[in-house]
Design a protein around this motif. Sequence first.
Motif, short mmCIF file in Angstrom:
data_model
loop_
_atom_site.label_atom_id
_atom_site.label_comp_id
_atom_site.label_asym_id
_atom_site.label_seq_id
_atom_site.Cartn_x
_atom_site.Cartn_y
_atom_site.Cartn_z
N PHE A 29 -9.27 -5.50 9.90
CA PHE A 29 -8.76 -4.20 10.35
C PHE A 29 -7.74 -3.68 9.33
O PHE A 29 -7.85 -2.54 8.85
N LEU A 30 -6.76 -4.51 8.98
CA LEU A 30 -5.71 -4.09 8.05
C LEU A 30 -6.25 -3.92 6.63
O LEU A 30 -5.81 -3.02 5.92
N ASN A 31 -7.21 -4.74 6.22
CA ASN A 31 -7.82 -4.56 4.90
C ASN A 31 -8.51 -3.22 4.80
O ASN A 31 -8.44 -2.55 3.76
N LEU A 32 -9.21 -2.82 5.86
CA LEU A 32 -9.88 -1.52 5.87
C LEU A 32 -8.88 -0.39 5.64
O LEU A 32 -9.12 0.51 4.84
N ILE A 33 -7.74 -0.46 6.32
CA ILE A 33 -6.71 0.58 6.17
C ILE A 33 -6.11 0.52 4.76
O ILE A 33 -5.94 1.54 4.11
N SER A 34 -5.79 -0.68 4.29
CA SER A 34 -5.12 -0.82 2.99
C SER A 34 -5.99 -0.32 1.84
O SER A 34 -5.48 0.08 0.80
N GLU A 35 -7.31 -0.32 2.02
CA GLU A 35 -8.23 0.17 0.99
C GLU A 35 -8.43 1.68 1.04
O GLU A 35 -9.12 2.24 0.19
N ASP A 36 -7.82 2.34 2.02
CA ASP A 36 -7.95 3.79 2.18
C ASP A 36 -6.72 4.44 1.52
O ASP A 36 -5.63 4.45 2.11
N ASP A 37 -6.91 4.97 0.33
CA ASP A 37 -5.79 5.55 -0.42
C ASP A 37 -5.09 6.68 0.33
O ASP A 37 -3.86 6.79 0.28
N TRP A 38 -5.86 7.52 1.02
CA TRP A 38 -5.27 8.63 1.75
C TRP A 38 -4.37 8.12 2.88
O TRP A 38 -3.24 8.59 3.05
N MET A 39 -4.84 7.13 3.64
CA MET A 39 -4.03 6.59 4.73
C MET A 39 -2.77 5.92 4.19
O MET A 39 -1.67 6.09 4.75
N MET A 40 -2.90 5.19 3.11
CA MET A 40 -1.73 4.53 2.53
C MET A 40 -0.73 5.57 2.01
O MET A 40 0.48 5.39 2.15
N ASP A 41 -1.23 6.67 1.45
CA ASP A 41 -0.34 7.74 1.01
C ASP A 41 0.40 8.35 2.19
O ASP A 41 1.60 8.63 2.09
N ILE A 42 -0.29 8.55 3.30
CA ILE A 42 0.37 9.08 4.51
C ILE A 42 1.49 8.13 4.94
O ILE A 42 2.62 8.55 5.22
N LEU A 43 1.19 6.84 4.98
CA LEU A 43 2.19 5.86 5.39
C LEU A 43 3.38 5.82 4.43
O LEU A 43 4.54 5.76 4.86
N LEU A 44 3.12 5.87 3.14
CA LEU A 44 4.21 5.89 2.15
C LEU A 44 5.05 7.15 2.29
O LEU A 44 6.28 7.10 2.14
N THR A 45 4.41 8.26 2.58
CA THR A 45 5.13 9.53 2.75
C THR A 45 6.08 9.43 3.94
O THR A 45 7.25 9.80 3.85
N VAL A 46 5.58 8.92 5.04
CA VAL A 46 6.43 8.79 6.24
C VAL A 46 7.54 7.77 5.99
O VAL A 46 8.70 8.00 6.35
N LYS A 47 7.21 6.68 5.34
CA LYS A 47 8.22 5.66 5.04
C LYS A 47 9.37 6.26 4.24
O LYS A 47 10.54 5.89 4.43
N SER A 48 9.08 7.21 3.36
CA SER A 48 10.11 7.81 2.50
C SER A 48 11.20 8.52 3.30
O SER A 48 12.30 8.72 2.79
N LEU A 49 10.92 8.87 4.54
CA LEU A 49 11.94 9.52 5.38
C LEU A 49 12.96 8.53 5.93
O LEU A 49 14.01 8.94 6.43
N ASP A 50 12.64 7.23 5.86
CA ASP A 50 13.56 6.18 6.32
C ASP A 50 13.99 6.39 7.78
O ASP A 50 15.18 6.31 8.11
N LEU A 51 13.02 6.65 8.64
CA LEU A 51 13.30 6.86 10.06
C LEU A 51 13.48 5.53 10.79
O LEU A 51 12.84 4.54 10.43
#
Length: 188
Positions: free
Chosen positions: A9-31
Amino acid sequence: MNLNSEEEFLNLISEDDWMMDILLTVKSLDLPDWWVCAGFIRSKIWDTLHGYRYRTPLTDIDVIYFNDKNKDEAEEKELERKLNKLRPNVPWSVKNEARMHFVNGIPPYLSSIDAISKFPETATALGLKLDEQNNLILTAPHGIDDVINLKVKPTDYFKKDEDRMAIYKERLVTKNWKTIWWNLKIQH
Protein backbone atom coordinates in the motif's frame (compact mmCIF):
# COMPACT_ATOMS: atom_id res chain seq x y z
CA MET A 1 -2.90 -5.52 -9.33
CA ASN A 2 -3.34 -6.75 -5.79
CA LEU A 3 -2.44 -4.93 -2.60
CA ASN A 4 -2.04 -7.42 0.19
CA SER A 5 -0.11 -5.55 2.86
CA GLU A 6 0.48 -2.13 4.33
CA GLU A 7 3.97 -2.23 2.81
CA GLU A 8 2.58 -2.71 -0.73
CA PHE A 9 0.00 0.00 0.00
CA LEU A 10 2.71 2.47 1.06
CA ASN A 11 5.01 1.51 -1.83
CA LEU A 12 2.21 2.31 -4.28
CA ILE A 13 1.84 5.79 -2.76
CA SER A 14 5.60 6.42 -2.51
CA GLU A 15 5.98 5.68 -6.25
CA ASP A 16 3.36 8.32 -7.13
CA ASP A 17 5.31 11.56 -7.63
CA TRP A 18 2.18 13.72 -7.60
CA MET A 19 0.96 12.29 -4.28
CA MET A 20 4.40 12.65 -2.71
CA ASP A 21 4.56 16.26 -3.93
CA ILE A 22 1.18 16.95 -2.30
CA LEU A 23 2.43 15.46 0.97
CA LEU A 24 5.69 17.43 0.85
CA THR A 25 3.74 20.62 0.14
CA VAL A 26 1.50 20.10 3.16
CA LYS A 27 4.45 19.12 5.34
CA SER A 28 6.09 22.46 4.48
CA LEU A 29 3.37 24.25 6.46
CA ASP A 30 4.57 22.53 9.66
CA LEU A 31 1.03 22.07 11.00
CA PRO A 32 0.41 20.28 14.30
CA ASP A 33 -0.95 16.72 13.95
CA TRP A 34 -1.43 17.08 10.17
CA TRP A 35 -2.66 14.46 7.71
CA VAL A 36 -3.79 14.32 4.09
CA CYS A 37 -6.70 11.97 4.14
CA ALA A 38 -9.84 10.39 2.75
CA GLY A 39 -10.40 10.37 -1.03
CA PHE A 40 -6.80 11.36 -1.77
CA ILE A 41 -5.76 7.90 -0.59
CA ARG A 42 -8.89 5.85 -1.23
CA SER A 43 -9.19 6.94 -4.86
CA LYS A 44 -5.55 6.03 -5.59
CA ILE A 45 -6.12 2.54 -4.20
CA TRP A 46 -9.41 2.01 -6.03
CA ASP A 47 -8.00 3.42 -9.30
CA THR A 48 -5.07 1.01 -9.06
CA LEU A 49 -7.26 -1.98 -8.23
CA HIS A 50 -9.47 -1.15 -11.22
CA GLY A 51 -6.46 -1.00 -13.55
CA TYR A 52 -6.84 2.69 -14.39
CA ARG A 53 -3.85 4.23 -16.11
CA TYR A 54 -4.89 7.75 -15.11
CA ARG A 55 -6.02 9.22 -11.81
CA THR A 56 -9.75 9.80 -11.43
CA PRO A 57 -10.52 13.46 -10.65
CA LEU A 58 -10.66 14.47 -7.00
CA THR A 59 -13.19 17.04 -5.83
CA ASP A 60 -10.78 18.10 -3.10
CA ILE A 61 -7.59 17.25 -1.25
CA ASP A 62 -8.51 16.93 2.41
CA VAL A 63 -5.84 18.33 4.71
CA ILE A 64 -6.56 18.11 8.41
CA TYR A 65 -4.64 19.20 11.47
CA PHE A 66 -5.33 19.61 15.18
CA ASN A 67 -4.67 22.95 16.86
CA ASP A 68 -6.77 23.60 19.94
CA LYS A 69 -4.99 26.94 20.54
CA ASN A 70 -6.39 28.57 17.38
CA LYS A 71 -9.83 27.36 16.34
CA ASP A 72 -10.59 30.30 14.05
CA GLU A 73 -11.95 29.19 10.67
CA ALA A 74 -10.09 32.12 9.11
CA GLU A 75 -6.84 30.27 9.90
CA GLU A 76 -8.01 27.35 7.74
CA LYS A 77 -8.78 29.71 4.86
CA GLU A 78 -5.35 31.32 5.22
CA LEU A 79 -3.71 27.88 5.06
CA GLU A 80 -5.71 27.09 1.91
CA ARG A 81 -4.42 30.35 0.39
CA LYS A 82 -0.83 29.37 1.27
CA LEU A 83 -1.29 25.93 -0.28
CA ASN A 84 -2.84 27.49 -3.40
CA LYS A 85 0.21 29.72 -3.76
CA LEU A 86 2.52 26.73 -3.43
CA ARG A 87 0.46 24.42 -5.66
CA PRO A 88 -2.19 26.21 -7.69
CA ASN A 89 -4.87 24.18 -9.45
CA VAL A 90 -5.12 21.76 -6.54
CA PRO A 91 -8.55 21.71 -4.85
CA TRP A 92 -7.31 22.20 -1.28
CA SER A 93 -9.66 21.78 1.67
CA VAL A 94 -8.10 22.48 5.08
CA LYS A 95 -9.86 21.74 8.36
CA ASN A 96 -8.75 22.09 11.97
CA GLU A 97 -10.23 19.03 13.68
CA ALA A 98 -10.03 20.86 17.03
CA ARG A 99 -13.06 22.88 15.91
CA MET A 100 -14.93 20.47 13.64
CA HIS A 101 -17.00 19.02 16.48
CA PHE A 102 -18.84 22.38 16.54
CA VAL A 103 -19.65 21.98 12.85
CA ASN A 104 -20.64 18.31 13.23
CA GLY A 105 -22.58 18.73 16.49
CA ILE A 106 -20.67 16.01 18.37
CA PRO A 107 -18.27 15.79 21.34
CA PRO A 108 -14.78 17.22 20.70
CA TYR A 109 -12.23 15.12 18.87
CA LEU A 110 -9.10 14.25 20.84
CA SER A 111 -6.74 14.39 17.86
CA SER A 112 -6.69 14.21 14.08
CA ILE A 113 -6.55 10.40 14.25
CA ASP A 114 -9.62 10.42 16.50
CA ALA A 115 -11.39 12.53 13.86
CA ILE A 116 -10.31 10.18 11.05
CA SER A 117 -11.65 7.21 13.04
CA LYS A 118 -15.07 8.91 12.93
CA PHE A 119 -15.18 9.44 9.16
CA PRO A 120 -18.29 7.91 7.52
CA GLU A 121 -16.73 4.92 5.71
CA THR A 122 -13.96 2.57 6.81
CA ALA A 123 -12.44 2.77 3.31
CA THR A 124 -12.21 6.56 3.64
CA ALA A 125 -10.93 6.64 7.23
CA LEU A 126 -7.30 6.87 6.12
CA GLY A 127 -4.58 9.46 6.57
CA LEU A 128 -1.04 9.93 5.28
CA LYS A 129 1.79 12.21 6.30
CA LEU A 130 5.57 12.32 6.17
CA ASP A 131 8.02 11.95 9.03
CA GLU A 132 11.20 14.01 9.40
CA GLN A 133 12.99 11.87 6.79
CA ASN A 134 10.00 12.05 4.42
CA ASN A 135 8.99 8.45 5.03
CA LEU A 136 5.28 7.80 4.68
CA ILE A 137 3.22 7.35 7.81
CA LEU A 138 -0.22 5.81 7.44
CA THR A 139 -3.05 5.98 9.93
CA ALA A 140 -5.91 3.59 9.31
CA PRO A 141 -8.01 3.35 12.48
CA HIS A 142 -10.19 0.66 10.85
CA GLY A 143 -7.34 -1.02 8.98
CA ILE A 144 -6.79 -1.19 5.23
CA ASP A 145 -8.65 -4.44 4.49
CA ASP A 146 -11.86 -2.73 3.38
CA VAL A 147 -10.19 -0.26 1.02
CA ILE A 148 -7.96 -2.90 -0.59
CA ASN A 149 -10.86 -5.35 -0.85
CA LEU A 150 -13.10 -2.68 -2.43
CA LYS A 151 -15.60 -2.79 0.45
CA VAL A 152 -17.62 0.27 1.39
CA LYS A 153 -19.23 0.12 4.80
CA PRO A 154 -19.92 2.57 7.60
CA THR A 155 -17.54 3.00 10.51
CA ASP A 156 -18.84 1.87 13.88
CA TYR A 157 -19.26 5.53 14.83
CA PHE A 158 -21.74 5.98 11.99
CA LYS A 159 -23.43 2.59 12.52
CA LYS A 160 -24.31 3.50 16.10
CA ASP A 161 -26.47 6.51 15.23
CA GLU A 162 -29.52 6.77 12.99
CA ASP A 163 -28.81 10.36 11.94
CA ARG A 164 -25.21 9.55 11.04
CA MET A 165 -26.37 6.48 9.10
CA ALA A 166 -28.64 8.76 7.10
CA ILE A 167 -25.55 10.84 6.24
CA TYR A 168 -23.68 7.68 5.22
CA LYS A 169 -26.55 6.57 2.96
CA GLU A 170 -26.82 10.03 1.42
CA ARG A 171 -23.07 9.96 0.67
CA LEU A 172 -23.53 6.65 -1.15
CA VAL A 173 -26.08 8.33 -3.40
CA THR A 174 -24.23 11.61 -4.00
CA LYS A 175 -20.77 10.10 -4.40
CA ASN A 176 -22.12 7.44 -6.78
CA TRP A 177 -18.80 5.60 -6.53
CA LYS A 178 -20.01 2.48 -8.30
CA THR A 179 -20.21 4.38 -11.61
CA ILE A 180 -16.46 5.05 -11.33
CA TRP A 181 -15.28 1.89 -9.55
CA TRP A 182 -17.68 -0.84 -10.66
CA ASN A 183 -16.14 -3.63 -8.52
CA LEU A 184 -17.03 -1.99 -5.21
CA LYS A 185 -19.02 -4.02 -2.73
CA ILE A 186 -21.25 -1.48 -1.00
CA GLN A 187 -23.01 -2.08 2.30
CA HIS A 188 -26.21 -0.05 2.51
